[in-house]
Motif scaffolding. Structure first.
Motif, PDB file in Angstrom:
ATOM      1  N   ALA A  15       0.836  -1.201   0.000  1.00  0.00           N
ATOM      2  CA  ALA A  15       0.000   0.000   0.000  1.00  0.00           C
ATOM      3  C   ALA A  15       0.871   1.252   0.000  1.00  0.00           C
ATOM      4  N   GLU A  16       1.978   1.222   0.711  1.00  0.00           N
ATOM      5  CA  GLU A  16       2.873   2.370   0.777  1.00  0.00           C
ATOM      6  C   GLU A  16       3.503   2.664  -0.582  1.00  0.00           C
ATOM      7  N   GLU A  17       3.818   1.619  -1.361  1.00  0.00           N
ATOM      8  CA  GLU A  17       4.385   1.834  -2.699  1.00  0.00           C
ATOM      9  C   GLU A  17       3.362   2.471  -3.635  1.00  0.00           C
ATOM     10  N   VAL A  18       2.109   2.071  -3.526  1.00  0.00           N
ATOM     11  CA  VAL A  18       1.054   2.701  -4.320  1.00  0.00           C
ATOM     12  C   VAL A  18       0.930   4.163  -3.909  1.00  0.00           C
ATOM     13  N   ALA A  19       0.968   4.430  -2.610  1.00  0.00           N
ATOM     14  CA  ALA A  19       0.864   5.793  -2.103  1.00  0.00           C
ATOM     15  C   ALA A  19       1.991   6.674  -2.632  1.00  0.00           C
ATOM     16  N   GLN A  20       3.183   6.122  -2.775  1.00  0.00           N
ATOM     17  CA  GLN A  20       4.298   6.905  -3.316  1.00  0.00           C
ATOM     18  C   GLN A  20       4.058   7.297  -4.777  1.00  0.00           C
ATOM     19  N   GLY A  21       3.388   6.427  -5.535  1.00  0.00           N
ATOM     20  CA  GLY A  21       3.005   6.781  -6.902  1.00  0.00           C
ATOM     21  C   GLY A  21       2.029   7.939  -6.923  1.00  0.00           C
ATOM     22  N   VAL A  22       1.059   7.912  -6.005  1.00  0.00           N
ATOM     23  CA  VAL A  22       0.093   9.012  -5.893  1.00  0.00           C
ATOM     24  C   VAL A  22       0.813  10.293  -5.503  1.00  0.00           C
ATOM     25  N   LEU A  23       1.702  10.209  -4.524  1.00  0.00           N
ATOM     26  CA  LEU A  23       2.457  11.388  -4.076  1.00  0.00           C
ATOM     27  C   LEU A  23       3.242  11.995  -5.229  1.00  0.00           C
ATOM     28  N   PHE A  24       3.925  11.174  -6.012  1.00  0.00           N
ATOM     29  CA  PHE A  24       4.670  11.685  -7.160  1.00  0.00           C
ATOM     30  C   PHE A  24       3.753  12.453  -8.114  1.00  0.00           C
ATOM     31  N   LEU A  25       2.613  11.862  -8.447  1.00  0.00           N
ATOM     32  CA  LEU A  25       1.705  12.516  -9.387  1.00  0.00           C
ATOM     33  C   LEU A  25       1.117  13.812  -8.826  1.00  0.00           C
ATOM     34  N   ALA A  26       0.974  13.899  -7.510  1.00  0.00           N
ATOM     35  CA  ALA A  26       0.376  15.076  -6.893  1.00  0.00           C
ATOM     36  C   ALA A  26       1.351  16.236  -6.732  1.00  0.00           C
ATOM     37  N   CYS A  27       2.644  15.953  -6.686  1.00  0.00           N
ATOM     38  CA  CYS A  27       3.616  17.006  -6.374  1.00  0.00           C
ATOM     39  C   CYS A  27       4.023  17.793  -7.619  1.00  0.00           C
ATOM     40  N   ASP A  28       4.705  18.914  -7.381  1.00  0.00           N
ATOM     41  CA  ASP A  28       5.122  19.788  -8.479  1.00  0.00           C
ATOM     42  C   ASP A  28       6.186  19.156  -9.369  1.00  0.00           C
ATOM     43  N   THR A  29       6.866  18.130  -8.895  1.00  0.00           N
ATOM     44  CA  THR A  29       7.834  17.435  -9.741  1.00  0.00           C
ATOM     45  C   THR A  29       7.142  16.888 -10.985  1.00  0.00           C
ATOM     46  N   ALA A  30       5.871  16.529 -10.852  1.00  0.00           N
ATOM     47  CA  ALA A  30       5.090  16.000 -11.983  1.00  0.00           C
ATOM     48  C   ALA A  30       4.141  17.052 -12.545  1.00  0.00           C
ATOM     49  N   ARG A  31       4.526  18.328 -12.480  1.00  0.00           N
ATOM     50  CA  ARG A  31       3.621  19.409 -12.870  1.00  0.00           C
ATOM     51  C   ARG A  31       3.214  19.399 -14.340  1.00  0.00           C
ATOM     52  N   TYR A  32       3.933  18.668 -15.174  1.00  0.00           N
ATOM     53  CA  TYR A  32       3.557  18.588 -16.591  1.00  0.00           C
ATOM     54  C   TYR A  32       2.985  17.209 -16.930  1.00  0.00           C
ATOM     55  N   VAL A  33       2.674  16.436 -15.916  1.00  0.00           N
ATOM     56  CA  VAL A  33       2.102  15.105 -16.117  1.00  0.00           C
ATOM     57  C   VAL A  33       0.600  15.202 -15.891  1.00  0.00           C
ATOM     58  N   THR A  34      -0.178  14.926 -16.919  1.00  0.00           N
ATOM     59  CA  THR A  34      -1.625  14.923 -16.784  1.00  0.00           C
ATOM     60  C   THR A  34      -2.223  13.959 -17.798  1.00  0.00           C
ATOM     61  N   GLY A  35      -3.367  13.415 -17.462  1.00  0.00           N
ATOM     62  CA  GLY A  35      -4.027  12.465 -18.354  1.00  0.00           C
ATOM     63  C   GLY A  35      -3.413  11.078 -18.335  1.00  0.00           C
ATOM     64  N   VAL A  36      -2.631  10.792 -17.315  1.00  0.00           N
ATOM     65  CA  VAL A  36      -1.866   9.552 -17.250  1.00  0.00           C
ATOM     66  C   VAL A  36      -2.471   8.582 -16.241  1.00  0.00           C
ATOM     67  N   THR A  37      -2.442   7.302 -16.584  1.00  0.00           N
ATOM     68  CA  THR A  37      -2.739   6.262 -15.609  1.00  0.00           C
ATOM     69  C   THR A  37      -1.418   5.565 -15.293  1.00  0.00           C
ATOM     70  N   LEU A  38      -0.966   5.724 -14.068  1.00  0.00           N
ATOM     71  CA  LEU A  38       0.319   5.161 -13.636  1.00  0.00           C
ATOM     72  C   LEU A  38       0.056   3.753 -13.094  1.00  0.00           C
ATOM     73  N   ASN A  39       0.647   2.769 -13.750  1.00  0.00           N
ATOM     74  CA  ASN A  39       0.533   1.381 -13.292  1.00  0.00           C
ATOM     75  C   ASN A  39       1.584   1.134 -12.219  1.00  0.00           C
ATOM     76  N   VAL A  40       1.134   0.838 -11.020  1.00  0.00           N
ATOM     77  CA  VAL A  40       2.035   0.505  -9.915  1.00  0.00           C
ATOM     78  C   VAL A  40       1.735  -0.968  -9.609  1.00  0.00           C
ATOM     79  N   ASP A  41       2.242  -1.818 -10.498  1.00  0.00           N
ATOM     80  CA  ASP A  41       1.829  -3.226 -10.454  1.00  0.00           C
ATOM     81  C   ASP A  41       2.972  -4.218 -10.541  1.00  0.00           C
ATOM     82  N   GLY A  42       4.212  -3.729 -10.475  1.00  0.00           N
ATOM     83  CA  GLY A  42       5.352  -4.648 -10.511  1.00  0.00           C
ATOM     84  C   GLY A  42       5.478  -5.411 -11.817  1.00  0.00           C
ATOM     85  N   GLY A  43       4.910  -4.877 -12.882  1.00  0.00           N
ATOM     86  CA  GLY A  43       5.019  -5.524 -14.179  1.00  0.00           C
ATOM     87  C   GLY A  43       4.038  -6.670 -14.396  1.00  0.00           C
ATOM     88  N   LEU A  44       2.961  -6.699 -13.627  1.00  0.00           N
ATOM     89  CA  LEU A  44       1.955  -7.754 -13.787  1.00  0.00           C
ATOM     90  C   LEU A  44       1.264  -7.648 -15.138  1.00  0.00           C
TER      91      LEU A  44
END
Length: 161
Positions: free
Chosen positions: A132-161
């Motif tokens: 759950a914490e690894e999924v949360a880190q993906g959400v945090l990345f997308l929410a922060c200004d580091t990803a300010r030009y990232v939009t319309g994306v679905t980030l797969n946090v699935d370990g390559g499943l």
């Protein structure tokens, strides 16, 4: 990498357990003011409120059921909805992204038999289930200004499943 969200609002659904509480905690620790939704019992809501209070900031846990009767159909439309909303809201400075977790390792309480969890872990490119914490880190990345030009994306946090 700047992962701060000082004073920014964040809405987290399912914020009293699993990925939801891990996400609420990660966003709160990054400085966001979190409103968490739940539709479970008040004891878990109180536990979540206390956990968020430890991070400082303005946080609330509210009772709100945002699920849909046909969750499977709703999930299949998330990618399209994310892209459409990103185009609609982008001109207003609002970014819209989604996170698609794999099978989350919540242990024996997951409702999945141990042999199913083990088989899913073997299918993952990383040989384990996501936390759950690894999924949360993906959400945090997308929410922060580091990803300010990232939009319309679905980030797969699935370990390559």
């Amino acid at each position: 990498m700047d992962l701060r969200l000082d004073g920014k609002p964040a809405l987290v659904t399912g914020a009293t357990r699993g990925v939801g509480i891990a996400t609420a905690r990660a966003l709160a620790r990054a400085g966001a003011d979190v409103v968490g939704c739940h539709h479970g019992d008040e004891r878990t809501a109180d536990d979540a409120s206390r956990a968020l209070a430890e991070t400082g900031g303005k946080h609330r846990i509210v009772r709100a059921d945002v699920t849909r009767p046909d969750d499977g159909a709703a999930r299949s439309g998330i990618t399209g909805m994310t892209r459409a909303l990103s185009k609609e809201l982008g001109p207003k400075g609002v970014r819209v992204n989604a996170v698609a977790p794999g099978v989350v390792d919540t242990g024996p309480d997951s409702g999945l038999p141990a042999e199913v969890r083990a088989r899913m872990a073997r299918m993952s490119a990383l040989g384990r289930l996501v936390t759950a914490e690894e999924v949360a880190q993906g959400v945090l990345f997308l929410a922060c200004d580091t990803a300010r030009y990232v939009t319309g994306v679905t980030l797969n946090v699935d370990g390559g499943l």
